[in-house]
Write an enzyme that holds these catalytic residues in place. Structure first.
Site, mmCIF file in Angstrom:
data_model
loop_
_atom_site.group_PDB
_atom_site.id
_atom_site.type_symbol
_atom_site.label_atom_id
_atom_site.label_comp_id
_atom_site.label_asym_id
_atom_site.label_seq_id
_atom_site.Cartn_x
_atom_site.Cartn_y
_atom_site.Cartn_z
ATOM 1 N N CYS A 11 0.975 -0.967 -0.438
ATOM 2 C CA CYS A 11 -0.364 0.239 0.152
ATOM 3 C C CYS A 11 1.303 1.351 -0.262
ATOM 4 O O CYS A 11 2.361 1.178 0.369
ATOM 5 C CB CYS A 11 -0.740 -0.165 1.185
ATOM 6 S SG CYS A 11 0.286 -0.482 2.585
ATOM 7 N N CYS A 14 2.915 1.554 3.559
ATOM 8 C CA CYS A 14 3.921 0.981 3.329
ATOM 9 C C CYS A 14 5.529 1.630 2.833
ATOM 10 O O CYS A 14 6.631 1.459 3.240
ATOM 11 C CB CYS A 14 3.716 -0.445 2.727
ATOM 12 S SG CYS A 14 2.070 -0.684 3.078
#
Lengths: 77, 359
Positions: A11, A14
């Protein structure tokens, strides 16, 4: 040598967490290696239910948020 | 750490003991800020009129003046409400980590579990990007499938952004209706999914996954840490959605000023029964723009759209999203995803018809 693992399935947050870790570790002058853990069964193995999560030397330090660099310093030290 | 050092740091990672001067300072600062917030908030309507008619020199009663006044009143109002509520919710959420919620739900009987899960869905931090680990973490540690679904339905649907916008633009009654019907849908849909015994439609590897323990569950934090969490939530959420709020209110302002009253009655009014299912169908592919869509919908309501249709549309937009379905496809087989969406969509339609009939 610190072993830093970033758990997350890729994502946007991240990537942000990885960037914060990199910057902080460089600022602290750490020797470290970063591994991105994207496999869901390994993420579950750490018992993490919200991503991104930060694992330092096998210990879960943070889940579901991206901290400021100042706070990250304490997590990595 | 030096225990004699003054504990006034607002460091989220080194918890302060409660009862330190920092807490008193925080409460004092909080009261001053709350008073300032209220004074500004209560003057917004006056300020909007002053800006529209004195500064811009618009003529009262024209479509342009009506649109401009709507915009300069609603934007600061909604943003101020959003900041306040997101801050409060950020603090509340720091008490409910997913780990703690799971611990509460594990091993609960289904009916009680469904109710608890729906309620916890409101206060537990949730991002659909974490839906998969959360789902696995729940079902592999003894949370029943139906109870997990109650959580997964309520968490996105009953969220603080939707509630703030509904409260700010429609008033507390609609916000309360939305929240209570959203909870009822989450409870019932989860309960039905549990009754249907669909465990075999969960991907086989899910139940075989070994879920560890993160050790984060016992995190204790002082008030100062939680205030920091609230501030962080404001920075994150308001920073992300403010543009949609402004754009949505801009479009809403246009509708407010220029679309004739009752223009929407024919297509979104009570008389058009098919408007409820249509609203749900249209709502599902629209995602995460609740902040932008609610102000538009509010303006439509003023032009003759029916409340039930409007509620159904918003619930479909916020509660059911295609991206979430695609994410969940990793852990759920198609029949289960289909059941999940059908049951929730049916619930939303019932709410739509009910409110069209009642109001």
């Amino acid at each position: 040598m610190k072993k830093i693992q970033i758990l997350g399935t890729g994502c946007a947050k991240c990537q942000k967490l990885t960037a914060v870790v990199d910057e902080t570790a460089k600022a602290l002058g750490l020797t470290y290696e970063i591994e991105k853990v994207t496999e869901i069964d390994r993420i579950m193995g750490f018992g993490v239910m919200s991503t991104p999560a930060l694992v330092v030397d096998g210990v879960v330090k943070l889940a579901g948020k991206v901290p400021a660099i100042e706070d990250m310093k304490k997590l990595l030290d | 750490m030096n225990l004699l050092a003054p504990t006034t740091s607002i460091d989220p990672l080194l918890p302060n003991k409660p009862g330190t001067p920092a807490v008193i300072k925080y409460i004092g600062a909080g009261l001053v800020l709350a008073a300032a917030w209220w004074i500004v908030y209560s003057q917004l309507a006056l300020a909007a009129r002053w800006l529209t008619y004195r500064i811009f020199g618009l003529t009262e009663g024209t479509p342009l003046a009506s649109a401009v006044e709507f915009f300069v009143f609603e934007v600061p109002k909604v943003l101020m409400l959003l900041g306040l509520v997101v801050f409060g919710v950020g603090i509340i959420r720091s008490y409910f980590t997913p780990d703690r919620t799971r611990a509460i739900l594990a091993g609960k009987r289904e009916s009680v579990g469904n109710v608890l899960a729906a309620l916890l869905g409101v206060v537990t931090p949730f991002c659909s990007c974490s839906a998969v680990p959360l789902f696995i973490g729940f079902v592999t540690t003894g949370v029943p499938l139906g109870v997990t679904f109650s959580f997964l339905i309520s968490a996105p649907m009953v969220n603080e952004i939707a509630l703030v916008l509904l409260f700010g633009l429609f008033g507390w009654k609609v916000a309360a209706l939305y929240m209570s019907t959203g909870l009822v849908i989450a409870i019932l849909a989860g309960w039905i999914i549990g009754r249907l015994k669909l465990e075999r439609h969960v991907e086989d590897w899910v139940y075989a996954t070994k879920t560890g323990s993160s050790g984060l569950a016992d995190e204790k934090a002082a008030l100062t840490t939680r205030v920091a969490a609230g501030r962080e939530a404001v920075r994150d959420i308001v920073g992300r959605v403010w543009i949609y709020v402004v754009l949505g209110i801009a479009v809403g302002a246009g509708i407010h000023g220029y679309v004739p009253t009752n223009a929407m009655a024919a297509i979104m009014g009570k008389g058009a029964w098919w408007s409820v299912p249509l609203a749900v169908l249209l709502g599902v592919p629209m995602y995460s723009n609740a902040a932008g869509i609610i102000p538009i919908v509010q303006a439509l309501l003023g032009k003759g759209a029916a409340l039930g249709t409007v509620l159904a549309f918003m619930m479909a937009v916020i509660g059911l999203s295609l991206p979430e379905a695609i994410i969940l496809r990793k852990v759920l087989k198609l029949p289960l995803i289909f059941t999940f969406f059908s049951v929730v969509a049916a619930g939303i339609m019932v709410v739509g018809f009910l409110f069209n009939a009642l109001f």
